[in-house]
Scaffold this motif. Sequence first.
Motif, PDB file in Angstrom:
ATOM      1  N   GLY A 104      -7.957  66.202  47.928  1.00  0.00           N
ATOM      2  CA  GLY A 104      -7.257  66.927  48.500  1.00  0.00           C
ATOM      3  C   GLY A 104      -5.536  66.555  48.289  1.00  0.00           C
ATOM      4  N   ALA A 105      -4.538  67.430  48.523  1.00  0.00           N
ATOM      5  CA  ALA A 105      -3.045  67.136  48.481  1.00  0.00           C
ATOM      6  C   ALA A 105      -2.533  67.868  49.443  1.00  0.00           C
ATOM      7  CB  ALA A 105      -2.559  67.061  47.173  1.00  0.00           C
ATOM      8  N   ARG A 106      -1.332  67.301  49.995  1.00  0.00           N
ATOM      9  CA  ARG A 106      -0.466  68.511  51.015  1.00  0.00           C
ATOM     10  C   ARG A 106       1.067  67.923  50.807  1.00  0.00           C
ATOM     11  NH1 ARG A 106       2.259  67.692  56.120  1.00  0.00           N
ATOM     12  NH2 ARG A 106       1.318  65.841  56.605  1.00  0.00           N
ATOM     13  N   ASP A 107       1.806  68.862  50.527  1.00  0.00           N
ATOM     14  CA  ASP A 107       3.334  68.565  50.606  1.00  0.00           C
ATOM     15  C   ASP A 107       3.983  69.301  51.737  1.00  0.00           C
ATOM     16  OD1 ASP A 107       5.925  68.201  48.790  1.00  0.00           O
ATOM     17  OD2 ASP A 107       6.133  70.149  49.727  1.00  0.00           O
ATOM     18  N   GLY A 108       4.419  68.504  52.512  1.00  0.00           N
ATOM     19  CA  GLY A 108       4.996  68.942  53.741  1.00  0.00           C
ATOM     20  C   GLY A 108       6.512  68.978  54.048  1.00  0.00           C
ATOM     21  N   MET A 109       6.963  70.018  54.829  1.00  0.00           N
ATOM     22  CA  MET A 109       8.663  69.631  55.290  1.00  0.00           C
ATOM     23  C   MET A 109       8.755  70.043  56.746  1.00  0.00           C
ATOM     24  SD  MET A 109      11.483  71.566  56.184  1.00  0.00           S
ATOM     25  CE  MET A 109      10.882  73.256  55.427  1.00  0.00           C
ATOM     26  N   GLU A 110       9.667  69.244  57.201  1.00  0.00           N
ATOM     27  CA  GLU A 110       9.991  69.636  58.673  1.00  0.00           C
ATOM     28  C   GLU A 110      11.351  69.255  59.009  1.00  0.00           C
ATOM     29  OE1 GLU A 110       9.000  67.658  63.103  1.00  0.00           O
ATOM     30  OE2 GLU A 110       7.940  67.041  61.355  1.00  0.00           O
ATOM     31  N   GLU A 111      12.045  70.145  59.715  1.00  0.00           N
ATOM     32  CA  GLU A 111      13.362  70.163  60.081  1.00  0.00           C
ATOM     33  C   GLU A 111      13.435  70.750  61.509  1.00  0.00           C
ATOM     34  OE1 GLU A 111      17.445  70.367  57.846  1.00  0.00           O
ATOM     35  OE2 GLU A 111      16.795  72.421  58.757  1.00  0.00           O
TER      36      GLU A 111
ATOM     37  N   ASN B 166       4.322  63.622  51.801  1.00  0.00           N
ATOM     38  CA  ASN B 166       3.413  63.664  50.623  1.00  0.00           C
ATOM     39  C   ASN B 166       2.063  62.953  50.743  1.00  0.00           C
ATOM     40  OD1 ASN B 166       6.463  63.719  49.174  1.00  0.00           O
ATOM     41  ND2 ASN B 166       5.271  65.487  48.653  1.00  0.00           N
ATOM     42  N   ASN B 167       0.864  63.579  50.825  1.00  0.00           N
ATOM     43  CA  ASN B 167      -0.281  63.053  51.079  1.00  0.00           C
ATOM     44  C   ASN B 167      -1.421  63.278  49.937  1.00  0.00           C
ATOM     45  OD1 ASN B 167       1.064  62.357  53.350  1.00  0.00           O
ATOM     46  ND2 ASN B 167       0.131  63.571  54.667  1.00  0.00           N
ATOM     47  N   GLU B 168      -2.147  62.564  49.558  1.00  0.00           N
ATOM     48  CA  GLU B 168      -3.254  62.763  48.747  1.00  0.00           C
ATOM     49  C   GLU B 168      -4.550  62.092  49.352  1.00  0.00           C
ATOM     50  OE1 GLU B 168      -0.542  61.090  47.256  1.00  0.00           O
ATOM     51  OE2 GLU B 168       0.484  62.756  46.921  1.00  0.00           O
ATOM     52  N   ALA B 169      -5.793  62.534  49.250  1.00  0.00           N
ATOM     53  CA  ALA B 169      -7.053  61.873  49.535  1.00  0.00           C
ATOM     54  C   ALA B 169      -8.098  62.532  48.756  1.00  0.00           C
ATOM     55  CB  ALA B 169      -7.238  62.488  51.008  1.00  0.00           C
ATOM     56  N   ILE B 170      -8.842  61.229  48.473  1.00  0.00           N
ATOM     57  CA  ILE B 170     -10.085  61.551  47.646  1.00  0.00           C
ATOM     58  C   ILE B 170     -11.293  60.867  48.380  1.00  0.00           C
ATOM     59  CG2 ILE B 170     -11.312  60.908  45.550  1.00  0.00           C
ATOM     60  CD1 ILE B 170      -8.420  60.555  44.255  1.00  0.00           C
TER      61      ILE B 170
ATOM     62  N   TRP C 122      -3.642  58.272  50.546  1.00  0.00           N
ATOM     63  CA  TRP C 122      -2.208  57.678  50.357  1.00  0.00           C
ATOM     64  C   TRP C 122      -1.122  58.602  50.906  1.00  0.00           C
ATOM     65  CZ3 TRP C 122      -5.343  58.791  46.311  1.00  0.00           C
ATOM     66  CH2 TRP C 122      -5.888  57.419  45.566  1.00  0.00           C
ATOM     67  N   LEU C 123      -0.447  57.897  52.032  1.00  0.00           N
ATOM     68  CA  LEU C 123       0.420  59.019  52.895  1.00  0.00           C
ATOM     69  C   LEU C 123       1.952  58.428  52.664  1.00  0.00           C
ATOM     70  CD1 LEU C 123      -2.179  58.462  54.547  1.00  0.00           C
ATOM     71  CD2 LEU C 123      -1.470  60.369  55.761  1.00  0.00           C
ATOM     72  N   THR C 124       2.954  59.265  52.250  1.00  0.00           N
ATOM     73  CA  THR C 124       4.156  58.796  52.390  1.00  0.00           C
ATOM     74  C   THR C 124       5.005  59.693  53.094  1.00  0.00           C
ATOM     75  OG1 THR C 124       4.081  58.034  49.899  1.00  0.00           O
ATOM     76  CG2 THR C 124       6.569  58.640  50.923  1.00  0.00           C
TER      77      THR C 124
ATOM     78  N   PRO D  57      11.931  57.178  52.169  1.00  0.00           N
ATOM     79  CA  PRO D  57      10.575  56.619  52.814  1.00  0.00           C
ATOM     80  C   PRO D  57      10.851  55.663  54.080  1.00  0.00           C
ATOM     81  CG  PRO D  57      10.104  56.624  50.448  1.00  0.00           C
ATOM     82  CD  PRO D  57      11.596  56.729  50.713  1.00  0.00           C
ATOM     83  N   ILE D  58      10.336  56.158  55.123  1.00  0.00           N
ATOM     84  CA  ILE D  58      10.173  55.213  56.600  1.00  0.00           C
ATOM     85  C   ILE D  58       8.880  54.534  56.321  1.00  0.00           C
ATOM     86  CG2 ILE D  58      10.073  55.337  58.676  1.00  0.00           C
ATOM     87  CD1 ILE D  58      12.854  55.771  57.556  1.00  0.00           C
ATOM     88  N   SER D  59       7.802  55.277  55.864  1.00  0.00           N
ATOM     89  CA  SER D  59       6.365  54.384  55.983  1.00  0.00           C
ATOM     90  C   SER D  59       5.779  54.893  54.735  1.00  0.00           C
ATOM     91  CB  SER D  59       5.618  54.711  57.066  1.00  0.00           C
ATOM     92  OG  SER D  59       5.255  55.959  57.249  1.00  0.00           O
ATOM     93  N   LYS D  60       4.907  54.000  53.934  1.00  0.00           N
ATOM     94  CA  LYS D  60       3.831  54.528  52.951  1.00  0.00           C
ATOM     95  C   LYS D  60       2.572  53.869  53.604  1.00  0.00           C
ATOM     96  CE  LYS D  60       6.970  54.401  48.975  1.00  0.00           C
ATOM     97  NZ  LYS D  60       7.071  54.177  47.885  1.00  0.00           N
TER      98      LYS D  60
END
Length: 708
Positions: free
Chosen positions: A300-307, A335-339, A363-365, A408-411
Motif C-alpha cells: 500500500g501507499a499514501r500521498d497526503g497533504m495538510e494545511e 509519503n508512506n509505503e507499506a508491504i 516507510w513514512l516520511t 522532512p522533519i522525520s523519516k
Amino acid sequence: MKRLMLATVSLAAIATPALAQEDEIVIQAQRENASAVTGEGDLGALGDKKTEDVPFVVRSYNEAIILNQQPLTLGALLENDPTIRTSYGFGNASEQFVIRGFQLFGDDVGLNGLYGIAPRQLIAPELFQSVQVLNGASAFLNGAAPGGSGIGGSVNLQLKRADRDLTRATASYIGDQHFGGSFDVARRFGDGSFGVRVNGAFRSGDVAIEGEFRRTAVLGAAFDWRGERVRASLDLGYQRVEVDGLRPKVTIGTTVIPRVPEADANYAQPWTYTDMRDVFGVARIEYDVGDNALLYATAGARDGMEEGIYSGLTVLDATTGAANGNALYVPRTDNNEAIEAGLRVKLGQAVTHEVNFGGNIAWLTNRNAFDFLYGPGFAGFDTNLYDTPVAAIPSSTLVGGNLDEPFPISKTRLWSVFASDTIGLFDNRLLVTGGLRLQSIRVQTFNAYNGGLLDSVYEENAVTPVVGVVVKPVAGVSLFANRIEGLQQGPTAPIDPILVNPGEVFAPTKSVQYEVGGKIAIGGFDASLALFQIDLPSAYAVPTGSGGQQVYGLFGKQRNRGIELSFAGEVAPGLRLIGGGTVVDAKLRETLGGANEGNRAQGVPEYTANLNAEWDLGFVPGLTLTGRVVHTGPQAVNVANTLELDDWTRVDLGARYVFAAGDKPLTLRVGVDNVANARYWASAYDAFNQALLQGAPRTVRASLSVDF
C-alpha cells in the motif's frame, strides 16, 4: 351480477401477486438495512478470524451502520462502541480515540491490515465495508503502530468489495445546512470471478455547531479477481476534507472548571481552517499453494497533504470566560509505503496446527513546518469562551522549517518478522497460540530551526511475544486468556514554546497486557466479557524550575485495570441490540519524586456504557425505530486530580422506513442526535494540556436511498 363477481375475482388475482412482490421487496431491503456488529475481523498475523476462535476481543461494524447513521467522521461512527470515546488534538480536527484508557491516534488506524495508508487526522467512513475494533495490545498481531499509539486497542478499516451486484444513490442532510449525496455501484462479471465496485460521496455546509463548516469528498474504486487458486485485488481511494471554524478544545488556566457554553456555541475564530487531501491504494494477492497452505502479499501507499491555521484558547477566568487565544499555522505533506507478506499453513487432524510466518516493512516520511502565531512576546490575543469576539490573526512569532516547501522533519522505517503456531486439541475445543514478532523501529529527526539538518537517529529492536488460550467447553461458549505485549515508537514532545525540548523523540516503549474472559454466540447474538490489566510507561511535562518552562519526558508508568462487556445481535424477532460497558481503574505508578502517585490518569472515564436498539415494527411493514444512549462517567482533568468532569448522558432517537417504488426499494431515514440538546464537557483526554472537548449539540439527520 355474475359477470361483476368474475371481474372482481380476476382483479384480485391480478393484484395479489403484485402486492406480495412489493412486500417481499420491502422485507428484503429492511433486512439488508439492518445495522449489525459481527464477532470477527482481520487479526493481522493470524488472518481473518471469528472471535470465538481467538484469545482476544474483536468486533466489526458493518456498512449498513454507516449508511443508516451518515456519520461525518470515523469518530462519529465509533460512538456506537461502548469501549471507545473520542477526543481531538491541539486546535485542529485530529480525532484521537481512547480505548481501555489509552489513546489511539487517527494516524494509527489500519487500512486493509496496513499502517500508514489510511487518511490521517479525519477519516470519512463512506468508503469502508467494515470497521473492525480489537481491544487490547496488538504489537504481535499487527506490529508497532507508526505514530506510537494503540496500546489499549486498534481499529482496522476494510475497503468495500463487490460481493454482490448493487446500484445505490443516497441524498443526505445533517443540520444546520449540511447537504450531500453518495453513490455505490458494484458488479461481478462473467462467471463471477471479476468484480468492480466504485463508490463516492460529497458533503458540504454548516453543521449544527454555529459557524462550523465542513466539506468532504471521497471516491473509491475496488477491483478483484477470484480464480481457482489465485485471488487478487486492487483498491484505490481519494479523500479531501475541509473544516472551517472548528470549535476547538478549551485549555483550563484556572483552578475551576468553567461552565459549559451553549450546546451549539462556537468559540473558534472564523479564520481558522484545516484542509487535508489524501490519495491512497492497496494491492493484494493470495495463492493457494495447496489445500492447506496460503501465500499472500499486500502493498500500500499514501500521498497526503495538510494545511491549516489551528487555534486554541486558555480560559483565565472561569466566571466571565475571559481567555487568551493563540494560533499555529502548519503546512504538511506525507509519503508512506507499506508491504506485508506471509505464509499460512494448516496441518494435522487429531492435533491441528495453524502455522504463520511473515514479515512487513513500512516507510513514512513527514515533511512539515510551523509558525507560531502568538504576536509579540507570545502574548496571544484576548478572547472569551462565552462571548467570543473576532480577533485579528496574530503576527508570526516563531517559524520552524520552510513554510513554502516543507522539508522532512522525520523519516521512520519499521520492519518486523513474525512466527506463530495455534495448536488445536480435542476437535479444536482447546486452542493454544504462541508467537513472536521481532520488531525494528528506526527514526531520523531533522531540526526545523537549522534548515533541516539531521538532528538525531535512533534504531531499536524488540521482541514482542504472545501467549493465548481458548477453551470451548460447549458449543457457543468460549473462555480465553492472553498475555501480549504492546510496542510503540517513543513519544514525541509536543511543539509548544513552553517546552525546553519541543519535538524530541524518545526511544520505543513496551507495554504488557494480561487478559481473561469469556464469549457466547447463541443464534444471532454474540457477547463477550473481559478483565484486563495494561502497564505502560507514561509521558508528560513537568516544570524545569526556571522561567515557567517545562520539560517533556517519560516519568513512571500508567496502570489500567478494567472489565469490559459488549454484546450485539437479535434478541427477539425484529429487535436488535448493540451495547455494553467498561469500567477502568487507571492509576499513575512510580511517578517522578512520588508526585501524584496513585492518582487517576487524566481523561480516562471511570466507566462508559452504550445501548443501541433497532425495532422492526411488524404491524407497520418497512418501519424501524432506532435509539441510542451513550453514558460516560467522571474524568480527571489533571494528574493532580484537583479537577474532575461530571458524568454525562446523551440520547439519540430515529427511524427509517422502507417502501417500494415500482420494483425498487427506497429507504428514508431520519434521526436526532442529542435529543435534549444537552451541553456537557465530553472529554478531558489530552497528552499535554488540561484541555476539554465539548459534546456535540442537537443534530438532525435525514437521508433517502434508492437501490436501482
